[in-house]
Write a protein that holds these residues in place. Structure first.
Motif, PDB file in Angstrom:
ATOM      1  N   LYS A  60       1.434 -57.033  17.514  1.00 42.52           N
ATOM      2  CA  LYS A  60       0.268 -56.433  16.892  1.00 42.52           C
ATOM      3  C   LYS A  60       0.003 -55.101  17.583  1.00 42.52           C
ATOM      4  CE  LYS A  60      -4.463 -57.569  15.684  1.00 42.52           C
ATOM      5  NZ  LYS A  60      -5.547 -58.521  15.738  1.00 42.52           N
ATOM      6  N   VAL A  61      -0.311 -54.086  16.794  1.00 39.77           N
ATOM      7  CA  VAL A  61      -0.709 -52.803  17.378  1.00 39.77           C
ATOM      8  C   VAL A  61      -2.106 -52.451  16.882  1.00 39.77           C
ATOM      9  CG1 VAL A  61       1.614 -51.854  17.671  1.00 39.77           C
ATOM     10  CG2 VAL A  61       0.403 -51.458  15.526  1.00 39.77           C
ATOM     11  N   GLU A  62      -2.862 -51.811  17.753  1.00 41.10           N
ATOM     12  CA  GLU A  62      -4.219 -51.401  17.381  1.00 41.10           C
ATOM     13  C   GLU A  62      -4.539 -50.042  17.990  1.00 41.10           C
ATOM     14  OE1 GLU A  62      -7.222 -55.063  17.005  1.00 41.10           O
ATOM     15  OE2 GLU A  62      -6.033 -55.115  18.840  1.00 41.10           O
ATOM     16  N   THR A  63      -5.267 -49.252  17.233  1.00 40.90           N
ATOM     17  CA  THR A  63      -5.797 -47.999  17.760  1.00 40.90           C
ATOM     18  C   THR A  63      -6.945 -47.573  16.845  1.00 40.90           C
ATOM     19  OG1 THR A  63      -5.249 -45.752  18.497  1.00 40.90           O
ATOM     20  CG2 THR A  63      -4.137 -46.525  16.517  1.00 40.90           C
ATOM     21  N   ALA A  64      -7.452 -46.375  17.041  1.00 38.54           N
ATOM     22  CA  ALA A  64      -8.509 -45.870  16.169  1.00 38.54           C
ATOM     23  C   ALA A  64      -8.256 -44.395  15.919  1.00 38.54           C
ATOM     24  CB  ALA A  64      -9.877 -46.072  16.804  1.00 38.54           C
ATOM     25  N   VAL A  65      -8.621 -43.948  14.739  1.00 43.91           N
ATOM     26  CA  VAL A  65      -8.386 -42.545  14.378  1.00 43.91           C
ATOM     27  C   VAL A  65      -9.621 -41.942  13.716  1.00 43.91           C
ATOM     28  CG1 VAL A  65      -5.879 -42.597  14.059  1.00 43.91           C
ATOM     29  CG2 VAL A  65      -7.356 -43.307  12.182  1.00 43.91           C
ATOM     30  N   ARG A  66      -9.673 -40.634  13.769  1.00 45.65           N
ATOM     31  CA  ARG A  66     -10.653 -39.903  12.980  1.00 45.65           C
ATOM     32  C   ARG A  66      -9.888 -39.290  11.810  1.00 45.65           C
ATOM     33  NH1 ARG A  66     -15.191 -38.008  15.215  1.00 45.65           N
ATOM     34  NH2 ARG A  66     -14.166 -37.706  17.197  1.00 45.65           N
ATOM     35  N   LEU A  67     -10.375 -39.533  10.601  1.00 42.26           N
ATOM     36  CA  LEU A  67      -9.705 -39.055   9.397  1.00 42.26           C
ATOM     37  C   LEU A  67     -10.653 -38.159   8.618  1.00 42.26           C
ATOM     38  CD1 LEU A  67      -8.223 -42.481   8.235  1.00 42.26           C
ATOM     39  CD2 LEU A  67      -6.909 -40.566   9.147  1.00 42.26           C
ATOM     40  N   THR A  68     -10.079 -37.350   7.733  1.00 39.37           N
ATOM     41  CA  THR A  68     -10.890 -36.523   6.852  1.00 39.37           C
ATOM     42  C   THR A  68     -10.764 -37.076   5.437  1.00 39.37           C
ATOM     43  OG1 THR A  68     -10.458 -34.617   8.249  1.00 39.37           O
ATOM     44  CG2 THR A  68     -11.292 -34.163   6.036  1.00 39.37           C
ATOM     45  N   CYS A  69     -11.888 -37.402   4.845  1.00 36.07           N
ATOM     46  CA  CYS A  69     -11.878 -37.966   3.491  1.00 36.07           C
ATOM     47  C   CYS A  69     -11.249 -36.961   2.517  1.00 36.07           C
ATOM     48  CB  CYS A  69     -13.301 -38.301   3.048  1.00 36.07           C
ATOM     49  SG  CYS A  69     -13.387 -38.911   1.357  1.00 36.07           S
ATOM     50  N   SER A  70     -10.308 -37.448   1.708  1.00 32.46           N
ATOM     51  CA  SER A  70      -9.604 -36.541   0.798  1.00 32.46           C
ATOM     52  C   SER A  70     -10.477 -36.150  -0.398  1.00 32.46           C
ATOM     53  CB  SER A  70      -8.306 -37.187   0.320  1.00 32.46           C
ATOM     54  OG  SER A  70      -8.590 -38.425  -0.317  1.00 32.46           O
ATOM     55  N   ARG A  71     -11.604 -36.827  -0.598  1.00 31.25           N
ATOM     56  CA  ARG A  71     -12.480 -36.478  -1.723  1.00 31.25           C
ATOM     57  C   ARG A  71     -13.664 -35.624  -1.309  1.00 31.25           C
ATOM     58  NH1 ARG A  71     -13.221 -42.171  -4.663  1.00 31.25           N
ATOM     59  NH2 ARG A  71     -11.070 -42.460  -5.324  1.00 31.25           N
ATOM     60  N   ILE A 131      -1.820 -45.500   8.521  1.00 33.33           N
ATOM     61  CA  ILE A 131      -2.716 -44.366   8.298  1.00 33.33           C
ATOM     62  C   ILE A 131      -2.578 -43.894   6.858  1.00 33.33           C
ATOM     63  CG2 ILE A 131      -3.216 -41.972   8.990  1.00 33.33           C
ATOM     64  CD1 ILE A 131      -2.467 -42.927  11.850  1.00 33.33           C
ATOM     65  N   PRO A 132      -3.669 -43.935   6.105  1.00 34.51           N
ATOM     66  CA  PRO A 132      -3.561 -43.650   4.664  1.00 34.51           C
ATOM     67  C   PRO A 132      -3.137 -42.206   4.389  1.00 34.51           C
ATOM     68  CG  PRO A 132      -5.862 -43.852   5.322  1.00 34.51           C
ATOM     69  CD  PRO A 132      -5.045 -44.224   6.516  1.00 34.51           C
ATOM     70  N   TYR A 133      -2.338 -42.068   3.355  1.00 39.68           N
ATOM     71  CA  TYR A 133      -1.874 -40.747   2.937  1.00 39.68           C
ATOM     72  C   TYR A 133      -3.037 -39.948   2.348  1.00 39.68           C
ATOM     73  CZ  TYR A 133       0.757 -37.292   0.271  1.00 39.68           C
ATOM     74  OH  TYR A 133       1.226 -36.133  -0.262  1.00 39.68           O
ATOM     75  N   LYS A 134      -3.877 -40.631   1.572  1.00 38.27           N
ATOM     76  CA  LYS A 134      -5.078 -39.994   1.026  1.00 38.27           C
ATOM     77  C   LYS A 134      -6.293 -40.764   1.510  1.00 38.27           C
ATOM     78  CE  LYS A 134      -3.733 -37.356  -2.940  1.00 38.27           C
ATOM     79  NZ  LYS A 134      -4.040 -37.016  -4.322  1.00 38.27           N
ATOM     80  N   GLU A 139     -14.301 -46.490  -0.646  1.00 38.63           N
ATOM     81  CA  GLU A 139     -13.655 -46.625  -1.960  1.00 38.63           C
ATOM     82  C   GLU A 139     -14.441 -45.887  -3.044  1.00 38.63           C
ATOM     83  OE1 GLU A 139     -10.792 -47.421  -3.396  1.00 38.63           O
ATOM     84  OE2 GLU A 139     -10.214 -47.770  -1.322  1.00 38.63           O
ATOM     85  N   SER A 140     -15.773 -45.967  -2.937  1.00 38.92           N
ATOM     86  CA  SER A 140     -16.627 -45.438  -3.996  1.00 38.92           C
ATOM     87  C   SER A 140     -17.048 -44.001  -3.733  1.00 38.92           C
ATOM     88  CB  SER A 140     -17.870 -46.321  -4.114  1.00 38.92           C
ATOM     89  OG  SER A 140     -18.553 -46.316  -2.872  1.00 38.92           O
ATOM     90  N   CYS A 141     -16.351 -43.304  -2.820  1.00 37.95           N
ATOM     91  CA  CYS A 141     -16.741 -41.923  -2.504  1.00 37.95           C
ATOM     92  C   CYS A 141     -16.779 -41.085  -3.769  1.00 37.95           C
ATOM     93  CB  CYS A 141     -15.752 -41.313  -1.509  1.00 37.95           C
ATOM     94  SG  CYS A 141     -16.104 -39.575  -1.185  1.00 37.95           S
ATOM     95  N   LEU A 142     -17.890 -40.352  -3.957  1.00 37.96           N
ATOM     96  CA  LEU A 142     -18.073 -39.572  -5.183  1.00 37.96           C
ATOM     97  C   LEU A 142     -17.451 -38.181  -5.083  1.00 37.96           C
ATOM     98  CD1 LEU A 142     -21.787 -40.594  -5.787  1.00 37.96           C
ATOM     99  CD2 LEU A 142     -19.789 -41.423  -7.039  1.00 37.96           C
ATOM    100  N   LEU A 152     -21.560 -35.112  -3.362  1.00 35.58           N
ATOM    101  CA  LEU A 152     -22.274 -35.930  -4.352  1.00 35.58           C
ATOM    102  C   LEU A 152     -22.709 -37.275  -3.791  1.00 35.58           C
ATOM    103  CD1 LEU A 152     -20.092 -35.106  -7.482  1.00 35.58           C
ATOM    104  CD2 LEU A 152     -22.346 -34.186  -6.910  1.00 35.58           C
ATOM    105  N   ASN A 153     -22.156 -37.652  -2.611  1.00 36.66           N
ATOM    106  CA  ASN A 153     -22.619 -38.880  -1.958  1.00 36.66           C
ATOM    107  C   ASN A 153     -24.058 -38.709  -1.476  1.00 36.66           C
ATOM    108  OD1 ASN A 153     -20.039 -40.352  -2.043  1.00 36.66           O
ATOM    109  ND2 ASN A 153     -19.359 -38.763  -0.633  1.00 36.66           N
ATOM    110  N   ALA A 154     -24.430 -37.465  -1.212  1.00 33.36           N
ATOM    111  CA  ALA A 154     -25.763 -37.186  -0.688  1.00 33.36           C
ATOM    112  C   ALA A 154     -26.783 -37.076  -1.826  1.00 33.36           C
ATOM    113  CB  ALA A 154     -25.758 -35.903   0.139  1.00 33.36           C
ATOM    114  N   GLY A 155     -26.316 -37.096  -3.074  1.00 33.80           N
ATOM    115  CA  GLY A 155     -27.237 -37.020  -4.203  1.00 33.80           C
ATOM    116  C   GLY A 155     -26.747 -36.035  -5.249  1.00 33.80           C
ATOM    117  N   GLU A 156     -27.321 -36.093  -6.401  1.00 28.87           N
ATOM    118  CA  GLU A 156     -26.961 -35.210  -7.522  1.00 28.87           C
ATOM    119  C   GLU A 156     -27.329 -33.779  -7.163  1.00 28.87           C
ATOM    120  OE1 GLU A 156     -25.437 -34.025 -10.265  1.00 28.87           O
ATOM    121  OE2 GLU A 156     -24.736 -36.088 -10.106  1.00 28.87           O
TER     122      GLU A 156
END
Ligand SMILES: [Zn+2]
Ligand SMILES: [Zn+2]
Length: 178
Positions: A60-71, A131-134, A139-142, A152-156
């Motif tokens: 088992k391998v474990e670590t943590a990353v900071r990612l940038t949301c592709s949306r 590590i996700p490609y995108k 999941e529901s990121c607007l 748009l996550n912060a509001g219309e």
């Protein structure tokens, strides 16, 4: 992290290790390419046993990353965790076989030569695969408004994006009808 063949032939070998991500060249390449940044060391636990004519290494391998949301381009933290089983068979002749992924993607077949198996490349590989490609912050990121760039996550934002949405809906409909 290394498995000594002579030892594992006698009895099970349990290994655990905590290494900074900077010790893995392929992970550093990912950071350089801007795909992610590692925020925790890589921990790995592996149990290896000798079976008939090969080494079975489960871990088992474990670590943590900071990612940038592709949306929405927001940065977010994500934990990385992967379990794997690798069968190492001694290479015949000089050349090492290419790694083969067996039908079950958790099972990997690889070959080794010499008197030990270096697990370092496999540990890095397991982290990379997780590590996700995108990346998506959720999941529901607007995402961002294509017109004003507001999150748009912060509001219309108030822009009229009706036209774009209708076009998208029309395209989707055509695909379904085919
Ligand atoms: Zn997002
Ligand atoms: Zn807008």
């Amino acid at each position: 992290m290394k498995i000594e063949i002579e030892k594992v032939k006698k009895k099970q070998v349990d290994l655990s290790e905590v290494e900074p991500a900077s010790h893995f060249p392929t992970l550093m390449e990912m950071e350089k390419a801007g795909e992610c940044s590692f925020t925790a060391p890589v921990t790995a636990q592996v149990s290896a046993v000798w079976e008939y004519d090969h080494v079975r290494a489960a871990g088992k391998v474990e670590t943590a990353v900071r990612l940038t949301c592709s949306r929405c381009l927001a940065e977010y933290q994500s934990s990385v965790s992967s379990e794997f089983t690798i069968f190492y068979t001694e290479a015949k002749g000089e050349e090492l076989d290419e790694e083969v992924e067996l039908s079950d993607e958790e099972l990997i077949s690889a070959s080794y030569s010499g008197d030990e198996i270096d697990l370092t490349p496999e540990i890095a590989e397991q982290v990379m695969l997780e590590i996700p490609y995108k990346p998506l912050c959720k999941e529901s990121c607007l995402g961002l408004c294509p017109q004003c760039g507001a999150d748009l996550n912060a509001g219309e934002c108030g822009c009229d994006r009706g036209g774009i949405n209708l076009k998208m809906a029309a395209l989707k409909k055509i695909k379904i009808e085919k």
